[in-house]
Design a protein around this motif. Structure first.
Motif, PDB file in Angstrom:
ATOM      1  N   GLU A  93      33.639  35.783  33.513  1.00 47.14           N
ATOM      2  CA  GLU A  93      33.288  35.758  34.931  1.00 47.14           C
ATOM      3  C   GLU A  93      34.501  36.180  35.756  1.00 47.14           C
ATOM      4  O   GLU A  93      35.419  35.388  35.982  1.00 47.14           O
ATOM      5  CB  GLU A  93      32.831  34.351  35.334  1.00 47.14           C
ATOM      6  N   LEU A  94      34.507  37.427  36.203  1.00 45.14           N
ATOM      7  CA  LEU A  94      35.618  37.960  37.001  1.00 45.14           C
ATOM      8  C   LEU A  94      35.099  38.658  38.252  1.00 45.14           C
ATOM      9  O   LEU A  94      35.735  39.566  38.786  1.00 45.14           O
ATOM     10  CB  LEU A  94      36.442  38.940  36.146  1.00 45.14           C
ATOM     11  N   TYR A  95      33.966  38.230  38.740  1.00 47.90           N
ATOM     12  CA  TYR A  95      33.321  38.849  39.891  1.00 47.90           C
ATOM     13  C   TYR A  95      34.054  38.516  41.190  1.00 47.90           C
ATOM     14  O   TYR A  95      34.816  37.562  41.274  1.00 47.90           O
ATOM     15  CB  TYR A  95      31.863  38.401  39.985  1.00 47.90           C
ATOM     16  N   ARG A  96      33.813  39.350  42.187  1.00 48.17           N
ATOM     17  CA  ARG A  96      34.345  39.159  43.544  1.00 48.17           C
ATOM     18  C   ARG A  96      35.863  38.977  43.573  1.00 48.17           C
ATOM     19  O   ARG A  96      36.390  38.010  44.114  1.00 48.17           O
ATOM     20  CB  ARG A  96      33.652  37.982  44.248  1.00 48.17           C
ATOM     21  N   ASN A  97      36.549  39.918  42.950  1.00 46.25           N
ATOM     22  CA  ASN A  97      37.999  39.999  43.027  1.00 46.25           C
ATOM     23  C   ASN A  97      38.365  41.397  43.502  1.00 46.25           C
ATOM     24  O   ASN A  97      37.545  42.069  44.135  1.00 46.25           O
ATOM     25  CB  ASN A  97      38.618  39.669  41.667  1.00 46.25           C
ATOM     26  N   ASN A  98      39.554  41.837  43.222  1.00 47.82           N
ATOM     27  CA  ASN A  98      39.963  43.197  43.595  1.00 47.82           C
ATOM     28  C   ASN A  98      40.541  43.904  42.368  1.00 47.82           C
ATOM     29  O   ASN A  98      41.612  44.501  42.420  1.00 47.82           O
ATOM     30  CB  ASN A  98      40.992  43.156  44.727  1.00 47.82           C
ATOM     31  N   LEU A  99      39.819  43.800  41.270  1.00 53.43           N
ATOM     32  CA  LEU A  99      40.256  44.435  40.034  1.00 53.43           C
ATOM     33  C   LEU A  99      40.106  45.950  40.134  1.00 53.43           C
ATOM     34  O   LEU A  99      39.132  46.452  40.716  1.00 53.43           O
ATOM     35  CB  LEU A  99      39.440  43.910  38.852  1.00 53.43           C
ATOM     36  N   VAL A 100      41.064  46.667  39.563  1.00 51.02           N
ATOM     37  CA  VAL A 100      41.044  48.129  39.599  1.00 51.02           C
ATOM     38  C   VAL A 100      41.190  48.654  38.170  1.00 51.02           C
ATOM     39  O   VAL A 100      41.360  47.898  37.220  1.00 51.02           O
ATOM     40  CB  VAL A 100      42.188  48.674  40.483  1.00 51.02           C
TER      41      VAL A 100
END
Length: 212
Positions: A93-100
């Motif tokens: 669960e890594l949703y709603r972050n600013n991963l690029v």
């Protein structure tokens, strides 16, 4: 007597502490690749053998990592290929972050995964065809990123897949209609300006003019 050193090495290789070390190393690789302004990863201490003591990490009775809950945590940075070592992981669960950056193809090694939630980030590049190895996967949510390329036809073999959302990206080509994809509505694919309608049965031209 010469077999004893080999036996001891094998015993260590399959011990819970060895697995904990490997999984802790994988998670710490992720921490190093991320910026964490809210200090949600502060407890991820590489000097501790057991990552099951870290916040946002859940383990089973054998101290194997089964869940990683880092949704909406204000994280930025890249995913890392080391995550593919978490063989017992069920929920990522890594949703709603600013991963690029791209989705590592090594995530296809998460053979126990039930849910992959990477939606609402800034991920780029293609959807890895290797995700078709996630035979237990039920939920795949990649919407609201900047993913490009075609939808891998390999994913149609995911028989357990119940929910798919790749909307709000920049995917192209046509929409698969075979296998697991026969049950998904247009809503799963909307707001991809270069994505065309469902492919015709037996079509081989779905990726013409579609590049990553």
């Amino acid at each position: 007597m010469a077999f004893w050193p080999l036996f001891l090495l094998l015993l260590l290789a399959f011990s819970p502490s060895m697995n904990a070390n490997m999984e802790g190393d994988a998670l710490y690789a992720l921490r190093r690749a991320l910026k964490d302004p809210g200090n949600v990863l502060q407890s991820w201490d590489p000097t501790l053998v057991d990552p099951c003591t870290w916040f946002h990490v859940t383990c089973d009775k054998d101290n194997r990592v089964t869940r990683l809950d880092l949704g909406n945590a204000r994280l930025s940075g890249n995913l890392v290929p080391e995550l593919g070592r978490l063989e017992k992981l069920q929920y990522l669960e890594l949703y709603r972050n600013n991963l690029v950056g791209s989705i590592p193809k090594e995530l296809g090694g998460l053979k126990s995964l039930l849910s992959l939630d990477l939606y609402h980030n800034n991920l780029t590049g293609p959807i890895p065809p290797s995700l078709n190895r996630l035979s237990s996967l039920r939920f795949l949510r990649l919407n609201k990123n900047r993913l490009t390329g075609r939808i891998p036809r390999e994913l149609t073999t995911l028989r357990s897949l119940k929910i798919l959302d790749v909307s709000d990206n920049d995917l192209c080509g046509t929409i698969p209609t075979s296998g697991a994809f026969s049950k998904f509505s247009e809503k799963s694919f909307e707001n991809n300006p270069r994505l065309e309608g469902p492919e015709l049965m037996g079509s081989v031209s779905y990726d013409v003019g579609c590049s990553n």
